[in-house]
Design a protein around this motif. Structure first.
Motif, mmCIF file in Angstrom:
data_model
loop_
_atom_site.group_PDB
_atom_site.id
_atom_site.type_symbol
_atom_site.label_atom_id
_atom_site.label_comp_id
_atom_site.label_asym_id
_atom_site.label_seq_id
_atom_site.Cartn_x
_atom_site.Cartn_y
_atom_site.Cartn_z
ATOM 1 N N VAL A 1 22.631 64.462 56.936
ATOM 2 C CA VAL A 1 22.309 63.865 55.888
ATOM 3 C C VAL A 1 21.009 63.479 56.841
ATOM 4 C CG1 VAL A 1 22.507 61.846 54.292
ATOM 5 C CG2 VAL A 1 24.308 63.129 55.083
ATOM 6 N N GLN A 2 20.663 62.860 58.183
ATOM 7 C CA GLN A 2 19.478 62.022 57.928
ATOM 8 C C GLN A 2 18.584 63.678 58.921
ATOM 9 O OE1 GLN A 2 20.965 58.907 60.696
ATOM 10 N NE2 GLN A 2 21.664 57.687 59.528
ATOM 11 N N VAL A 3 19.324 64.012 58.771
ATOM 12 C CA VAL A 3 18.264 65.044 59.850
ATOM 13 C C VAL A 3 16.532 65.968 59.135
ATOM 14 C CG1 VAL A 3 19.237 67.184 59.190
ATOM 15 C CG2 VAL A 3 18.052 67.461 61.205
ATOM 16 N N GLU A 4 15.404 65.917 59.781
ATOM 17 C CA GLU A 4 14.327 65.751 58.972
ATOM 18 C C GLU A 4 13.687 67.179 59.362
ATOM 19 O OE1 GLU A 4 12.428 61.934 59.853
ATOM 20 O OE2 GLU A 4 13.251 60.618 58.697
ATOM 21 N N SER A 5 14.194 67.665 59.960
ATOM 22 C CA SER A 5 13.291 69.337 61.133
ATOM 23 C C SER A 5 14.405 70.038 61.174
ATOM 24 C CB SER A 5 12.299 68.689 62.079
ATOM 25 O OG SER A 5 13.062 68.481 63.269
ATOM 26 N N PRO A 6 14.338 71.562 61.561
ATOM 27 C CA PRO A 6 14.318 72.357 61.871
ATOM 28 C C PRO A 6 15.310 72.224 63.327
ATOM 29 C CG PRO A 6 12.933 73.203 61.242
ATOM 30 C CD PRO A 6 12.945 71.748 61.133
ATOM 31 N N GLU A 7 14.349 71.419 64.332
ATOM 32 C CA GLU A 7 15.016 70.608 65.868
ATOM 33 C C GLU A 7 15.402 69.857 65.340
ATOM 34 O OE1 GLU A 7 10.543 72.971 64.831
ATOM 35 O OE2 GLU A 7 10.953 70.949 63.823
ATOM 36 N N GLU A 8 15.713 68.836 64.660
ATOM 37 C CA GLU A 8 16.284 67.908 65.052
ATOM 38 C C GLU A 8 17.826 68.639 64.904
ATOM 39 O OE1 GLU A 8 15.721 64.766 62.531
ATOM 40 O OE2 GLU A 8 13.868 64.346 63.014
ATOM 41 N N LEU A 9 17.722 69.079 64.093
ATOM 42 C CA LEU A 9 18.968 70.613 62.896
ATOM 43 C C LEU A 9 20.018 70.715 64.568
ATOM 44 C CD1 LEU A 9 21.339 70.966 60.449
ATOM 45 C CD2 LEU A 9 19.564 73.031 60.549
ATOM 46 N N SER A 10 18.491 71.958 64.820
ATOM 47 C CA SER A 10 19.179 72.657 66.400
ATOM 48 C C SER A 10 19.576 71.296 67.422
ATOM 49 C CB SER A 10 17.878 73.423 66.734
ATOM 50 O OG SER A 10 18.133 74.365 68.489
ATOM 51 N N ALA A 11 19.149 70.007 67.700
ATOM 52 C CA ALA A 11 19.487 69.386 69.045
ATOM 53 C C ALA A 11 21.266 69.023 68.394
ATOM 54 C CB ALA A 11 18.454 67.879 68.245
ATOM 55 N N LEU A 12 20.736 69.105 66.932
ATOM 56 C CA LEU A 12 22.502 68.233 66.442
ATOM 57 C C LEU A 12 23.765 69.389 66.773
ATOM 58 C CD1 LEU A 12 24.017 66.097 64.701
ATOM 59 C CD2 LEU A 12 22.911 66.669 62.742
ATOM 60 N N PHE A 13 23.235 70.290 66.071
ATOM 61 C CA PHE A 13 24.321 70.853 66.396
ATOM 62 C C PHE A 13 24.922 71.734 67.971
ATOM 63 C CE2 PHE A 13 23.596 73.863 62.285
ATOM 64 C CZ PHE A 13 24.086 72.917 61.967
ATOM 65 N N ALA A 14 23.764 71.504 68.339
ATOM 66 C CA ALA A 14 23.748 71.609 70.487
ATOM 67 C C ALA A 14 24.618 70.547 71.041
ATOM 68 C CB ALA A 14 22.537 71.483 70.954
ATOM 69 N N GLN A 15 23.780 69.284 69.781
ATOM 70 C CA GLN A 15 25.150 68.090 70.078
ATOM 71 C C GLN A 15 26.930 68.424 70.558
ATOM 72 O OE1 GLN A 15 24.131 64.333 68.867
ATOM 73 N NE2 GLN A 15 24.838 63.181 69.340
ATOM 74 N N HIS A 16 27.313 69.007 69.473
ATOM 75 C CA HIS A 16 27.952 69.249 68.378
ATOM 76 C C HIS A 16 28.854 70.353 68.715
ATOM 77 C CE1 HIS A 16 28.645 65.170 66.564
ATOM 78 N NE2 HIS A 16 27.373 64.883 66.456
ATOM 79 N N ASN A 17 27.933 71.095 70.231
ATOM 80 C CA ASN A 17 29.011 72.375 70.083
ATOM 81 C C ASN A 17 29.017 74.001 69.119
ATOM 82 O OD1 ASN A 17 29.113 73.958 72.139
ATOM 83 N ND2 ASN A 17 31.406 73.553 71.840
ATOM 84 N N ILE A 18 27.395 73.724 68.003
ATOM 85 C CA ILE A 18 27.453 74.350 66.747
ATOM 86 C C ILE A 18 26.768 75.335 67.247
ATOM 87 C CG2 ILE A 18 27.595 73.964 64.094
ATOM 88 C CD1 ILE A 18 28.851 71.663 64.239
ATOM 89 N N GLN A 19 26.757 76.645 66.696
ATOM 90 C CA GLN A 19 26.124 77.626 66.637
ATOM 91 C C GLN A 19 26.186 78.475 65.137
ATOM 92 O OE1 GLN A 19 27.257 80.922 69.563
ATOM 93 N NE2 GLN A 19 26.653 79.247 71.516
ATOM 94 N N LEU A 20 25.276 79.167 64.920
ATOM 95 C CA LEU A 20 24.743 79.438 63.760
ATOM 96 C C LEU A 20 24.857 81.100 64.137
ATOM 97 C CD1 LEU A 20 21.742 77.753 62.900
ATOM 98 C CD2 LEU A 20 23.379 77.538 61.544
ATOM 99 N N GLU A 21 25.481 81.485 63.338
ATOM 100 C CA GLU A 21 25.250 83.367 62.749
ATOM 101 C C GLU A 21 24.077 83.784 63.123
ATOM 102 O OE1 GLU A 21 28.915 84.097 59.860
ATOM 103 O OE2 GLU A 21 27.494 85.013 59.311
ATOM 104 N N ASP A 22 24.065 85.171 63.935
ATOM 105 C CA ASP A 22 23.255 85.677 64.464
ATOM 106 C C ASP A 22 22.102 85.531 63.381
ATOM 107 O OD1 ASP A 22 23.878 85.859 66.966
ATOM 108 O OD2 ASP A 22 24.939 87.678 66.808
#
Length: 105
Positions: free
Chosen positions: A15-36
């Motif tokens: 809800v709070q993410v403000e950029s693709p970079e923040e999203l990438s960091a959030l996903f990395a923190q929670h061990n989440i990857q995107l499909e290729d």
């Protein structure tokens, strides 16, 4: 999928993410990857598109019932791999939870 939907830190972060970079960091923190075939920018845009939406009753029931089949897989390294459909659903759910928590205060 249930593990992701129960992760309050992740949902609040979406809800709070403000950029693709923040999203990438959030996903990395929670061990989440995107499909290729899904970039961080595309995932960020999908999340932003969910902001004004509310989940209908059927979608909410499916969250608790576990009957939704989306692009969520467990990767070889034990991380979650999310597709576009899963991103949209999880973001919509996160925004709904956020709106409901604001109403209760």
């Amino acid at each position: 999928m249930t593990t992701i939907l129960e992760n309050e830190q992740l949902l609040e972060g979406l809800v709070q993410v403000e950029s693709p970079e923040e999203l990438s960091a959030l996903f990395a923190q929670h061990n989440i990857q995107l499909e290729d075939d899904l970039t961080e920018e595309e995932a960020f845009n999908l999340i932003q598109e969910q902001a004004p939406r509310d989940l209908d009753e059927v979608s909410l029931e499916n969250v608790t019932g576990g009957s939704i089949s989306l692009g969520v897989a467990l990767g070889a390294a034990g991380c979650f791999v999310l597709g576009a459909g899963a991103i949209c659903f999880i973001a919509g759910y996160a925004y709904q939870k956020y709106q409901n928590s604001k109403k209760k205060k």
